[in-house]
Enzyme design. Structure first.
Site, PDB file in Angstrom:
ATOM      1  N   CYS A  94       0.854  -1.196   0.000  1.00 53.28           N
ATOM      2  CA  CYS A  94       0.000   0.000   0.000  1.00 53.28           C
ATOM      3  C   CYS A  94       0.887   1.241   0.000  1.00 53.28           C
ATOM      4  O   CYS A  94       2.113   1.168   0.144  1.00 53.28           O
ATOM      5  CB  CYS A  94      -0.952   0.010   1.194  1.00 53.28           C
ATOM      6  N   CYS A 133       3.240   1.861   2.879  1.00 54.92           N
ATOM      7  CA  CYS A 133       4.498   1.115   2.791  1.00 54.92           C
ATOM      8  C   CYS A 133       5.528   1.894   1.981  1.00 54.92           C
ATOM      9  O   CYS A 133       6.716   1.927   2.330  1.00 54.92           O
ATOM     10  CB  CYS A 133       4.261  -0.251   2.156  1.00 54.92           C
ATOM     11  N   ASP A 165      11.783  19.149 -35.940  1.00 56.13           N
ATOM     12  CA  ASP A 165      12.978  19.451 -36.729  1.00 56.13           C
ATOM     13  C   ASP A 165      12.821  18.819 -38.111  1.00 56.13           C
ATOM     14  O   ASP A 165      12.248  17.737 -38.249  1.00 56.13           O
ATOM     15  CB  ASP A 165      14.213  18.892 -36.015  1.00 56.13           C
ATOM     16  N   ASP A 225      16.808  15.376 -33.863  1.00 56.68           N
ATOM     17  CA  ASP A 225      17.771  14.275 -33.881  1.00 56.68           C
ATOM     18  C   ASP A 225      19.215  14.722 -33.947  1.00 56.68           C
ATOM     19  O   ASP A 225      20.121  13.912 -33.786  1.00 56.68           O
ATOM     20  CB  ASP A 225      17.494  13.362 -35.075  1.00 56.68           C
ATOM     21  N   ASP A 263      20.032  20.224 -32.110  1.00 58.32           N
ATOM     22  CA  ASP A 263      18.700  20.146 -31.498  1.00 58.32           C
ATOM     23  C   ASP A 263      18.764  19.843 -30.004  1.00 58.32           C
ATOM     24  O   ASP A 263      17.748  19.949 -29.310  1.00 58.32           O
ATOM     25  CB  ASP A 263      17.865  19.045 -32.173  1.00 58.32           C
TER      26      ASP A 263
END
Length: 703
Positions: free
Chosen positions: A36, A39, A435, A603, A607
């Site tokens: 739970c 815990c 991009d 990529d 960037d």
């Protein structure tokens, strides 16, 4: 040349929007006893105060804790601290999968159900009007069945409650144990004194339904199976190591960097390694989602999890244990599954306050009923029902179950979620900046129509020797061509690749102006023109993003004419062209300052800063290492999966909100029902179990 190991494996520093997360170099603990939100809070608090611990994170769904600690720390001291707090803990390697205790729970459940049905049959006589000696006889037989059955079947609750008491803390198994013990003890007292009422069937039914709820909850968690566990299953447990010229079977834990390993055809690569043999074809679909085989030459890298299609081969280990790509990916996904976003923190704070409060509510309920009725038995029944029905288990499961389901779904689609808050940030995105070069478009080489068969074979062989985007495009267009056998292959970064074919020098090099590539075969030169084309699925991606109500923009460092041509082709009207790397960051920050939630997709090296500056970021699998490191999500499949990432994030956010509403609404209704005496302990057990199962089933809807 060394080829990038895997599109998703470059794990860099966390983005500024991330919380502190245990990552590489940490430790992993299995916690079989947690169940739970209370815990979670207790375990994390104990670990954070343990010597050497820098950060700790608990995943309730997988019952694991990830601990980031100073070098040389001793995990046994943390395990002792957790034991003092009443929690069993075991250290495991990050690649191991914890053993679930489903069969044990099933055994306890079966015994409770069998005993419950028999006691209910005996109770029929009492319900039918049996009195005096007959009634007492039935009660005593029921006691003989119920006492040992309850003592065994309820052990999971009793053990956890006892550990909690010894540690001086409150645990949700404590009120459950009190309820079972109270119903059994009161029934035995009534039987010994010839009373008219006994509740042996209620005690057994309570045990049965609570165990059934826990068992079903466990089954649902396994259905929301961890993507990290899927990756762990790719790692073989034993390898063939070459020792003094002989192949010797060894556990994978004994492999060291520099060891030579032998792999048969069909075997999975156990560690990151470099290929010793001349050439091999690999199936990398489990890691990248790409179904086409990949060729690797001697001296090139292989990744743990690859499947050898042509063998046998020999490899030399370059990374083992926690340093392999497979393990790094598993850690990355496990961190994402342990999401601690706004919803998770809200749920855990609520559960931490709620857990001690329900004990106080139960005590006040007992006092109130005693003052109102003076009936100890009835007051205890109402108080016990209140303790059970108000268990915050559903609240504790509300967020982790959704995070695990969403992350697992995206992994199986070929998307690696790296950040622990990515799902919530992706769900709030309203603007997508794409991009152009490398993300939406790619350069391709146009093959002359008169290119001969032998020339095509040489070109395919040279393309196999490089991982450059142009080479990948050539491999796709020459898929049906058998590659020529090449020797002395060498790649010149940024220029091309050269080799020998039947003693003739062959090469594929970039032209000086960068607008073409030159295929050279024994001095004969063939010009291959370069053209820029949109990637398959790019137009569909843009259309779907627009259909989702998102504003889509195109960002490029190229000239306006090129960017506008691609924008018109893909249906993007908002275009930023001639934008250098530093201005990309300024653009993203300006959009955020205007109140937009920006998703950046890129990529390239230029960037990376913009990816870090955005609210959320995605990098394709072929991106440079620095871009993959900066991104929240790495998409190893086709570009159209970006829309699926956003759709899944939105679905996950809805499921999180629904689970919080379900668990909160349940407690708002359940507390007054129990306090007013409308729920017996048995009905309370059924209601509590149903609430936990409901939020877990709702989490599965994210799929």
């Amino acid at each position: 040349m060394s080829v990038a190991a895997c599109p998703g494996c470059a794990i860099g520093e966390a983005s500024p929007t991330d919380t502190a997360v245990p990552q590489g170099g940490g430790y992993e603990l299995v916690l079989p006893g947690i169940h739970c939100a209370a815990c979670i809070g207790t375990v994390e608090s104990v670990l954070r105060h343990a010597p050497g611990v820098e950060a700790a994170r608990v995943n309730l769904t997988r019952k694991r804790a990830w601990v980031s600690a100073a070098p040389g720390s001793d995990p046994s001291r943390w395990i002792e601290a957790l034991a003092d707090a009443g929690y069993e803990a075991h250290e495991v390697a990050a690649g191991q999968v914890p053993v679930e205790k489903g069969p044990d729970i099933a055994l306890h459940l079966g015994i409770a159900g069998f005993a419950m049905m028999n006691v209910m049959l005996l109770s029929v006589a009492v319900w039918s009007g049996a009195a005096d000696v007959t009634r007492n006889f039935m009660y005593w037989i029921s006691a003989l069945i119920a006492l040992p059955a309850t003592a065994f079947a309820a052990q999971p609750f009793f053990r956890n409650a006892w550990r909690a008491l010894r540690a001086g803390r409150l645990d949700m198994d404590l009120p459950i144990s009190l309820a079972i013990f109270g119903a059994t003890a009161m029934s035995l007292y009534e039987t010994m004194h010839g009373g008219r009422h006994a509740w042996f069937e209620a005690a057994l039914s309570l045990t049965f339904f609570l165990l059934a709820g826990r068992y079903l909850d466990q089954t649902m968690r396994q259905a929301v199976r961890s993507a990290a566990a899927d990756l762990s299953a790719l790692e073989p447990r034993r390898v063939h190591r070459i020792e003094d010229g002989a192949r010797v079977s060894r556990p994978i834990e004994e492999v060291r960097v520099g060891d030579r390993l032998w792999l048969a055809a069909g075997a999975r690569v156990p560690v990151d390694a470099v290929l010793i043999d001349a050439q091999v074809r690999l199936d990398r679909s489990a890691l990248t989602g790409e179904s086409d085989p990949v060729a690797r030459m001697a001296g090139q890298d292989l990744v743990a999890g690859d499947v050898v299609l042509t063998g046998p081969v020999e490899i030399r280990a370059t990374a083992v244990g926690e340093d392999t790509t497979l393990r790094r990916m598993a850690r990355m996904i496990a961190v994402a599954e342990s999401a601690r976003g706004r919803f998770a923190s809200l749920a855990e704070r609520a559960a931490a306050i709620y857990t001690p409060a329900i004990h106080l509510i139960a005590l006040l309920t007992f006092i109130g009923w005693m003052l109102a009725t003076g009936d100890v038995r009835q007051s205890l029944n109402v108080a016990i029902a209140t303790l059970i029905i108000t268990c915050p288990c559903a609240l504790g499961l509300a967020i982790p179950a959704v995070s695990a389901a969403a992350t697992g779904r995206l992994y199986r689609l070929g998307c690696l979620v790296k950040s622990d808050t990515a799902l919530e940030r992706l769900a709030r995105v309203d603007t997508v900046i794409l991009d152009k070069t490398g993300t939406l478009t790619r350069q391709e080489l146009v093959l002359p129509g008169d290119l001969g068969d032998e020339d095509r074979r040489v070109l395919r062989g040279l393309a196999n020797a490089s991982d450059h985007p142009l080479s990948r495009g050539l491999r796709a267009s020459l898929r049906e061509v058998e590659p020529a056998p090449l020797d002395q292959i060498g790649e010149l970064p940024g220029k091309g690749v050269a080799a020998l074919w039947s003693g003739l020098p062959v090469s594929l090099m970039a032209a000086e102006d960068g607008r073409a590539s030159i295929l050279s075969i024994g001095g004969r030169r063939i010009v291959l023109e370069r053209v820029e084309r949109s990637l398959p699925g790019a137009a569909e991606l843009v259309a779907r993003l627009k259909a989702m109500g998102l504003e889509v923009g195109l960002l490029s460092g190229d000239s306006g004419l090129r960017a506008e041509r691609i924008g018109a082709e893909l249906g993007i009207s908002r275009i930023w062209a001639d934008v250098p790397a530093d201005r990309k960051v300024e653009l993203v920050e300006a959009l955020r300052a205007a109140g937009r939630n920006v998703l950046m997709v890129g990529d390239g090296l230029n960037d990376a800063a913009a990816l870090s500056a955005a609210n959320a970021s995605v990098a394709p699998g072929h991106a440079l290492d620095v871009s993959r490191s900066a991104a929240d999500v790495v998409v190893t499949g086709e570009i159209g999966l970006i829309a699926e990432v956003l759709a899944t994030a939105r679905s996950a956010r809805r499921r999180m909100l629904e689970n919080l509403i379900l668990s909160g609404g349940y407690n708002l209704v359940a507390i007054p029902v129990a306090v007013l005496g409308f729920a017996s302990p048995l009905l309370a057990a059924i209601a509590m179990s149903v609430s936990s199962i409901t939020v877990t089933l709702n989490a599965l809807r994210v799929r």
